[in-house]
Design a protein around this motif. Sequence first.
Motif, PDB file in Angstrom:
ATOM      1  N   ALA A  13       0.782  -1.292   0.135  1.00 26.00           N
ATOM      2  CA  ALA A  13       0.031   0.222   0.668  1.00 26.00           C
ATOM      3  C   ALA A  13       0.997   1.399  -0.022  1.00 26.00           C
ATOM      4  O   ALA A  13       0.461   2.077  -0.848  1.00 26.00           O
ATOM      5  CB  ALA A  13      -0.663  -0.294   1.144  1.00 26.00           C
ATOM      6  N   TYR A  14       2.044   1.371   0.700  1.00 22.19           N
ATOM      7  CA  TYR A  14       2.550   2.321   0.569  1.00 22.19           C
ATOM      8  C   TYR A  14       3.639   2.359  -0.326  1.00 22.19           C
ATOM      9  O   TYR A  14       3.906   4.075  -0.384  1.00 22.19           O
ATOM     10  CB  TYR A  14       3.999   2.519   1.853  1.00 22.19           C
ATOM     11  N   THR A  15       3.918   1.544  -0.767  1.00 20.08           N
ATOM     12  CA  THR A  15       4.690   2.179  -2.407  1.00 20.08           C
ATOM     13  C   THR A  15       3.598   1.766  -3.505  1.00 20.08           C
ATOM     14  O   THR A  15       3.966   3.106  -4.051  1.00 20.08           O
ATOM     15  CB  THR A  15       5.371   0.374  -3.207  1.00 20.08           C
ATOM     16  N   SER A  16       2.501   1.739  -3.052  1.00 21.79           N
ATOM     17  CA  SER A  16       1.773   2.154  -4.713  1.00 21.79           C
ATOM     18  C   SER A  16       1.173   3.732  -4.595  1.00 21.79           C
ATOM     19  O   SER A  16       0.840   3.968  -5.380  1.00 21.79           O
ATOM     20  CB  SER A  16       0.101   1.056  -3.906  1.00 21.79           C
ATOM     21  N   THR A  17       0.596   3.681  -2.818  1.00 23.00           N
ATOM     22  CA  THR A  17       0.265   5.571  -3.034  1.00 23.00           C
ATOM     23  C   THR A  17       1.418   6.279  -3.629  1.00 23.00           C
ATOM     24  O   THR A  17       1.623   7.364  -3.354  1.00 23.00           O
ATOM     25  CB  THR A  17       0.313   5.336  -1.351  1.00 23.00           C
ATOM     26  N   LYS A  18       3.137   5.425  -2.901  1.00 25.81           N
ATOM     27  CA  LYS A  18       3.882   6.425  -3.064  1.00 25.81           C
ATOM     28  C   LYS A  18       4.180   6.537  -5.001  1.00 25.81           C
ATOM     29  O   LYS A  18       4.534   7.808  -5.577  1.00 25.81           O
ATOM     30  CB  LYS A  18       5.611   6.025  -2.928  1.00 25.81           C
ATOM     31  N   GLU A  19       3.603   5.343  -5.896  1.00 25.76           N
ATOM     32  CA  GLU A  19       3.873   5.807  -7.462  1.00 25.76           C
ATOM     33  C   GLU A  19       2.953   6.403  -7.997  1.00 25.76           C
ATOM     34  O   GLU A  19       2.604   6.913  -8.527  1.00 25.76           O
ATOM     35  CB  GLU A  19       3.885   4.159  -7.096  1.00 25.76           C
TER      36      GLU A  19
END
Length: 91
Positions: free
Chosen positions: A17-23
Amino acid sequence: VANLPLVSCACSAVSSAYTSTKESHPCVRSVCAAAEKGVKALTAAAVSGAQPLLSRLEPQISVANKFACKGLDKLEEKLPILQQPPERVTS
């Protein structure tokens, strides 16, 4: 603890979720990048500063680790659900 299926799955979900939000969000990406850089710097400073203390306390840390591992083993015996895959637990 991190090897328990439920904990591992939760960590993976949060990381994803963190990676997806950052991207997905450029503004969030730059804030996260700055925060990550700060955390890395603080961690490096803390590790280098704590190393002499950790070396001195190594015997006590080892005893505490063994005690914690025994406690975790007992917890796993009493709660076998901790070893189940998350899909099985939710069903």
